[in-house]
Design a protein around this motif. Structure first.
Motif, mmCIF file in Angstrom:
data_model
loop_
_atom_site.group_PDB
_atom_site.id
_atom_site.type_symbol
_atom_site.label_atom_id
_atom_site.label_comp_id
_atom_site.label_asym_id
_atom_site.label_seq_id
_atom_site.Cartn_x
_atom_site.Cartn_y
_atom_site.Cartn_z
ATOM 1 N N ALA A 30 0.839 -1.204 0.000
ATOM 2 C CA ALA A 30 0.000 0.000 0.000
ATOM 3 C C ALA A 30 0.869 1.247 0.000
ATOM 4 O O ALA A 30 0.589 2.200 -0.726
ATOM 5 N N ASP A 31 1.938 1.256 0.826
ATOM 6 C CA ASP A 31 2.854 2.400 0.846
ATOM 7 C C ASP A 31 3.517 2.589 -0.510
ATOM 8 O O ASP A 31 3.652 3.709 -0.986
ATOM 9 N N ALA A 32 3.932 1.495 -1.136
ATOM 10 C CA ALA A 32 4.569 1.587 -2.455
ATOM 11 C C ALA A 32 3.583 2.132 -3.482
ATOM 12 O O ALA A 32 3.966 2.922 -4.352
ATOM 13 N N LYS A 39 4.240 10.185 -6.839
ATOM 14 C CA LYS A 39 5.311 10.504 -7.785
ATOM 15 C C LYS A 39 4.743 10.749 -9.179
ATOM 16 O O LYS A 39 5.130 11.701 -9.863
ATOM 17 N N GLN A 40 3.785 9.939 -9.580
ATOM 18 C CA GLN A 40 3.163 10.100 -10.893
ATOM 19 C C GLN A 40 2.387 11.406 -10.977
ATOM 20 O O GLN A 40 2.457 12.114 -11.990
ATOM 21 N N ALA A 41 1.655 11.757 -9.931
ATOM 22 C CA ALA A 41 0.877 13.005 -9.934
ATOM 23 C C ALA A 41 1.796 14.211 -10.103
ATOM 24 O O ALA A 41 1.522 15.108 -10.908
ATOM 25 N N VAL A 42 2.897 14.240 -9.364
ATOM 26 C CA VAL A 42 3.839 15.357 -9.457
ATOM 27 C C VAL A 42 4.524 15.365 -10.821
ATOM 28 O O VAL A 42 4.627 16.411 -11.472
ATOM 29 N N SER A 43 4.972 14.209 -11.278
ATOM 30 C CA SER A 43 5.643 14.125 -12.579
ATOM 31 C C SER A 43 4.728 14.591 -13.707
ATOM 32 O O SER A 43 5.149 15.357 -14.582
ATOM 33 N N GLN A 44 3.472 14.155 -13.690
ATOM 34 C CA GLN A 44 2.545 14.548 -14.747
ATOM 35 C C GLN A 44 2.236 16.047 -14.706
ATOM 36 O O GLN A 44 2.133 16.684 -15.750
ATOM 37 N N ALA A 45 2.095 16.598 -13.501
ATOM 38 C CA ALA A 45 1.856 18.042 -13.388
ATOM 39 C C ALA A 45 3.038 18.816 -13.956
ATOM 40 O O ALA A 45 2.859 19.817 -14.666
ATOM 41 N N PHE A 46 4.266 18.367 -13.681
ATOM 42 C CA PHE A 46 5.454 19.020 -14.230
ATOM 43 C C PHE A 46 5.504 18.878 -15.745
ATOM 44 O O PHE A 46 5.892 19.817 -16.445
ATOM 45 N N ASP A 113 4.794 9.693 2.161
ATOM 46 C CA ASP A 113 3.921 10.758 1.659
ATOM 47 C C ASP A 113 4.698 11.965 1.147
ATOM 48 O O ASP A 113 4.123 13.011 0.890
ATOM 49 N N HIS A 114 6.015 11.815 0.978
ATOM 50 C CA HIS A 114 6.851 12.906 0.469
ATOM 51 C C HIS A 114 7.275 12.640 -0.976
ATOM 52 O O HIS A 114 7.610 11.518 -1.333
ATOM 53 N N VAL A 115 7.246 13.695 -1.774
ATOM 54 C CA VAL A 115 7.797 13.662 -3.130
ATOM 55 C C VAL A 115 8.801 14.800 -3.210
ATOM 56 O O VAL A 115 8.502 15.935 -2.837
ATOM 57 N N ILE A 116 9.989 14.477 -3.675
ATOM 58 C CA ILE A 116 11.056 15.467 -3.831
ATOM 59 C C ILE A 116 11.333 15.614 -5.315
ATOM 60 O O ILE A 116 11.504 14.616 -6.020
ATOM 61 N N ILE A 117 11.338 16.847 -5.760
ATOM 62 C CA ILE A 117 11.634 17.110 -7.162
ATOM 63 C C ILE A 117 12.751 18.144 -7.248
ATOM 64 O O ILE A 117 12.678 19.201 -6.644
ATOM 65 N N GLN A 118 13.805 17.778 -7.951
ATOM 66 C CA GLN A 118 14.895 18.709 -8.248
ATOM 67 C C GLN A 118 14.712 19.054 -9.711
ATOM 68 O O GLN A 118 14.593 18.170 -10.557
ATOM 69 N N TRP A 119 14.628 20.362 -9.986
ATOM 70 C CA TRP A 119 14.387 20.746 -11.366
ATOM 71 C C TRP A 119 15.113 22.040 -11.702
ATOM 72 O O TRP A 119 15.428 22.829 -10.831
ATOM 73 N N PHE A 139 7.475 18.064 -1.430
ATOM 74 C CA PHE A 139 6.022 18.051 -1.266
ATOM 75 C C PHE A 139 5.627 17.011 -0.225
ATOM 76 O O PHE A 139 6.116 15.888 -0.267
ATOM 77 N N ARG A 140 4.740 17.381 0.656
ATOM 78 C CA ARG A 140 4.094 16.401 1.531
ATOM 79 C C ARG A 140 2.686 16.232 0.975
ATOM 80 O O ARG A 140 1.924 17.204 0.873
ATOM 81 N N MET A 141 2.356 15.005 0.603
ATOM 82 C CA MET A 141 1.165 14.732 -0.185
ATOM 83 C C MET A 141 0.034 14.119 0.647
ATOM 84 O O MET A 141 0.275 13.379 1.598
ATOM 85 N N ARG A 142 -1.175 14.431 0.201
ATOM 86 C CA ARG A 142 -2.387 13.811 0.743
ATOM 87 C C ARG A 142 -3.381 13.744 -0.409
ATOM 88 O O ARG A 142 -3.673 14.770 -1.043
ATOM 89 N N ASP A 143 -3.859 12.556 -0.705
ATOM 90 C CA ASP A 143 -4.844 12.362 -1.781
ATOM 91 C C ASP A 143 -4.377 12.943 -3.116
ATOM 92 O O ASP A 143 -5.147 13.562 -3.843
ATOM 93 N N GLY A 144 -3.104 12.757 -3.419
ATOM 94 C CA GLY A 144 -2.577 13.169 -4.720
ATOM 95 C C GLY A 144 -2.245 14.640 -4.874
ATOM 96 O O GLY A 144 -1.914 15.090 -5.959
ATOM 97 N N LYS A 145 -2.331 15.398 -3.766
ATOM 98 C CA LYS A 145 -2.014 16.831 -3.819
ATOM 99 C C LYS A 145 -1.093 17.193 -2.660
ATOM 100 O O LYS A 145 -1.136 16.577 -1.599
ATOM 101 N N ALA A 146 -0.292 18.232 -2.863
ATOM 102 C CA ALA A 146 0.646 18.679 -1.829
ATOM 103 C C ALA A 146 -0.054 19.631 -0.868
ATOM 104 O O ALA A 146 -0.713 20.576 -1.298
#
Length: 169
Positions: A30-32, A39-46, A113-119, A139-146
């Motif tokens: 479940a965590d994975a 990660k997918q939500a952030v990547s797609q938004a970028f 629940d963290h996503v890190i993006i270096q850009w 980003f600290r995420m909840r339900d696909g949003k930071a």
């Protein structure tokens, strides 16, 4: 009577251990799954942003986000709510650009629940000088949003645009 209670306690402990052992892989899976979705939500938004999209912040941030720009420059600080963040940090900067900042490269990692993006981003200031900066956002995420963000960037480069270019408004 005491022996029966001891046996029942051992049996209950063994059942509990077996049940816990059976659930742990499910919890790890479940965590994975949550990490992968975040990660997918952030990547797609970028990717949408890099392709010319203009809704990145509303796509990926909760309305009540707490966005912290780390550092000691005039733009460092805490912004509470997506509207306050966009009005006080994003719009004043974007108004001084002739072409918006777009991501030109990125690396994304997820952990819990963290996503890190270096850009790296690039744009053009209204005075014709290029703007380039490197960012790390956590980003600290909840339900696909930071809902919490810590942002690291070269603040002198960002603040230079704000100070060098007059606000067109």
């Amino acid at each position: 009577m005491r022996i029966a209670t001891l046996r029942n306690t051992r049996a209950a402990g063994l059942c509990g251990a077996l049940l816990f052992g059976a659930l742990v892989p499910g919890l790890a899976q479940a965590d994975a799954n949550i990490e992968a979705r975040n990660k997918q939500a952030v990547s797609q938004a970028f990717e949408r942003w890099a392709a010319g999209g203009t809704t990145f912040f509303s796509d990926i941030l909760t309305p009540d986000v707490v966005w912290t720009i780390k550092g000691s420059g005039p733009s460092a600080g805490v912004y509470r709510g997506v509207d306050a963040f966009v009005a006080k940090a994003v719009q004043p900067f974007a108004a001084r650009l002739s072409t918006p900042v777009r991501p030109v490269s990125k690396q994304v990692w997820a952990n819990g629940d963290h996503v890190i993006i270096q850009w790296d981003g690039a744009g053009m200031a209204r005075d014709g000088q290029p703007y380039r900066n490197s960012y790390a956002w956590i980003f600290r995420m909840r339900d696909g949003k930071a809902y919490e963000v810590s942002a690291y960037l070269d603040l002198p480069a960002y603040d230079d645009v704000l100070q060098r270019i007059p606000d067109p408004a």
